[in-house]
Design a protein around this motif. Structure first.
Motif, PDB file in Angstrom:
ATOM      1  N   ILE A 267       0.806  -1.211   0.000  1.00 41.01           N
ATOM      2  CA  ILE A 267       0.000   0.000   0.000  1.00 41.01           C
ATOM      3  C   ILE A 267       0.845   1.270   0.000  1.00 41.01           C
ATOM      4  CG2 ILE A 267      -2.055  -1.048   1.000  1.00 41.01           C
ATOM      5  CD1 ILE A 267      -1.198  -0.008   3.706  1.00 41.01           C
ATOM      6  N   ALA A 268       2.078   1.188   0.440  1.00 42.78           N
ATOM      7  CA  ALA A 268       2.938   2.359   0.418  1.00 42.78           C
ATOM      8  C   ALA A 268       4.371   1.943   0.676  1.00 42.78           C
ATOM      9  CB  ALA A 268       2.510   3.384   1.459  1.00 42.78           C
ATOM     10  N   HIS A 269       5.304   2.679   0.087  1.00 38.43           N
ATOM     11  CA  HIS A 269       6.684   2.493   0.469  1.00 38.43           C
ATOM     12  C   HIS A 269       7.394   3.842   0.505  1.00 38.43           C
ATOM     13  CE1 HIS A 269       7.794   2.300  -3.938  1.00 38.43           C
ATOM     14  NE2 HIS A 269       8.910   2.839  -3.484  1.00 38.43           N
ATOM     15  N   ILE A 270       8.494   3.884   1.229  1.00 32.34           N
ATOM     16  CA  ILE A 270       9.270   5.109   1.390  1.00 32.34           C
ATOM     17  C   ILE A 270      10.740   4.751   1.269  1.00 32.34           C
ATOM     18  CG2 ILE A 270       9.226   4.876   3.929  1.00 32.34           C
ATOM     19  CD1 ILE A 270       9.169   7.985   4.031  1.00 32.34           C
ATOM     20  N   THR A 271      11.459   5.536   0.478  1.00 24.28           N
ATOM     21  CA  THR A 271      12.870   5.267   0.263  1.00 24.28           C
ATOM     22  C   THR A 271      13.718   5.827   1.402  1.00 24.28           C
ATOM     23  OG1 THR A 271      13.268   7.315  -0.947  1.00 24.28           O
ATOM     24  CG2 THR A 271      12.484   5.409  -2.222  1.00 24.28           C
ATOM     25  N   VAL A 272      14.993   5.504   1.391  1.00 24.32           N
ATOM     26  CA  VAL A 272      15.903   6.047   2.386  1.00 24.32           C
ATOM     27  C   VAL A 272      15.880   7.576   2.331  1.00 24.32           C
ATOM     28  CG1 VAL A 272      18.325   6.209   3.067  1.00 24.32           C
ATOM     29  CG2 VAL A 272      17.366   3.998   2.404  1.00 24.32           C
ATOM     30  N   GLY A 273      15.763   8.102   1.155  1.00 25.93           N
ATOM     31  CA  GLY A 273      15.748   9.544   0.985  1.00 25.93           C
ATOM     32  C   GLY A 273      14.411  10.206   1.262  1.00 25.93           C
ATOM     33  N   GLY A 274      13.369   9.413   1.502  1.00 27.78           N
ATOM     34  CA  GLY A 274      12.075   9.971   1.861  1.00 27.78           C
ATOM     35  C   GLY A 274      11.056  10.051   0.746  1.00 27.78           C
ATOM     36  N   SER A 275      11.402   9.586  -0.440  1.00 27.98           N
ATOM     37  CA  SER A 275      10.417   9.559  -1.520  1.00 27.98           C
ATOM     38  C   SER A 275       9.375   8.485  -1.232  1.00 27.98           C
ATOM     39  CB  SER A 275      11.099   9.269  -2.854  1.00 27.98           C
ATOM     40  OG  SER A 275      12.003  10.301  -3.181  1.00 27.98           O
ATOM     41  N   THR A 276       8.127   8.800  -1.563  1.00 27.00           N
ATOM     42  CA  THR A 276       7.028   7.885  -1.225  1.00 27.00           C
ATOM     43  C   THR A 276       6.253   7.464  -2.470  1.00 27.00           C
ATOM     44  OG1 THR A 276       5.541   9.753  -0.814  1.00 27.00           O
ATOM     45  CG2 THR A 276       6.752   8.879   1.065  1.00 27.00           C
ATOM     46  N   ASN A 277       5.590   6.348  -2.328  1.00 31.83           N
ATOM     47  CA  ASN A 277       4.744   5.813  -3.394  1.00 31.83           C
ATOM     48  C   ASN A 277       3.568   5.120  -2.737  1.00 31.83           C
ATOM     49  OD1 ASN A 277       3.967   3.452  -5.374  1.00 31.83           O
ATOM     50  ND2 ASN A 277       5.010   5.002  -6.588  1.00 31.83           N
ATOM     51  N   TYR A 278       2.350   5.337  -3.283  1.00 29.68           N
ATOM     52  CA  TYR A 278       1.142   4.814  -2.653  1.00 29.68           C
ATOM     53  C   TYR A 278       0.279   4.018  -3.630  1.00 29.68           C
ATOM     54  CZ  TYR A 278       1.976   8.145   1.147  1.00 29.68           C
ATOM     55  OH  TYR A 278       2.521   8.836   2.203  1.00 29.68           O
ATOM     56  N   LEU A 279      -0.440   3.059  -3.087  1.00 26.41           N
ATOM     57  CA  LEU A 279      -1.506   2.399  -3.816  1.00 26.41           C
ATOM     58  C   LEU A 279      -2.617   3.426  -4.019  1.00 26.41           C
ATOM     59  CD1 LEU A 279      -2.601  -0.442  -4.765  1.00 26.41           C
ATOM     60  CD2 LEU A 279      -3.682  -0.577  -2.510  1.00 26.41           C
ATOM     61  N   GLY A 280      -3.205   3.406  -5.200  1.00 27.04           N
ATOM     62  CA  GLY A 280      -4.193   4.416  -5.524  1.00 27.04           C
ATOM     63  C   GLY A 280      -5.348   4.516  -4.545  1.00 27.04           C
ATOM     64  N   SER A 281      -5.785   3.382  -4.023  1.00 29.02           N
ATOM     65  CA  SER A 281      -6.969   3.382  -3.152  1.00 29.02           C
ATOM     66  C   SER A 281      -6.712   3.986  -1.774  1.00 29.02           C
ATOM     67  CB  SER A 281      -7.512   1.966  -3.004  1.00 29.02           C
ATOM     68  OG  SER A 281      -6.544   1.132  -2.400  1.00 29.02           O
TER      69      SER A 281
END
Length: 120
Positions: free
Chosen positions: A47-61
């Protein structure tokens, strides 16, 4: 134990919860981190992840309702969940791993799950 998730519970629709995942320092500092969930009878989904540098990515829902963050000083990751819906009911897992490609993620370590139940 290298990853420890907590914070699950029961909440009414529209409510909020914050999950936490504590990780050992070596794992936390070197890896991207993610939250997954698995609803009854369904496959586990990221549903979400965050990189070491703080960039994020989310599941659309969950985008615009959930926020993933990491506190490097505490070696802890969080998932703030707002406007919860019954379909958010699932066991939530934390993971450490690495980003892959554009917006992808590959798990290497897993924590135990914590149950979130959204029901009136």
């Amino acid at each position: 134990v290298q990853l420890q998730a907590c914070g699950g519970g029961s909440v009414q629709p529209g409510g909020s919860l914050r999950l936490s995942c504590a990780a050992s320092g070596s794992i936390f500092s070197r890896n991207a981190l993610a939250w997954y969930r698995q609803a009854p009878g369904k496959q586990r989904e990221r549903i979400a992840h965050i990189t070491v540098g703080g960039s994020t990515n989310y599941l659309g829902s969950v985008k615009d309702r959930f926020t993933i963050s990491r506190d490097n000083a505490k070696s802890t990751m969080y998932l703030q969940m707002n406007s919860l819906k019954p379909e958010d009911t699932a066991v939530y897992y934390c993971s450490a791993g690495r980003p892959v490609g554009l917006g992808g993620y590959e798990s290497k370590y897993w924590g135990q799950g914590t149950l979130v139940t959204v029901s009136s």
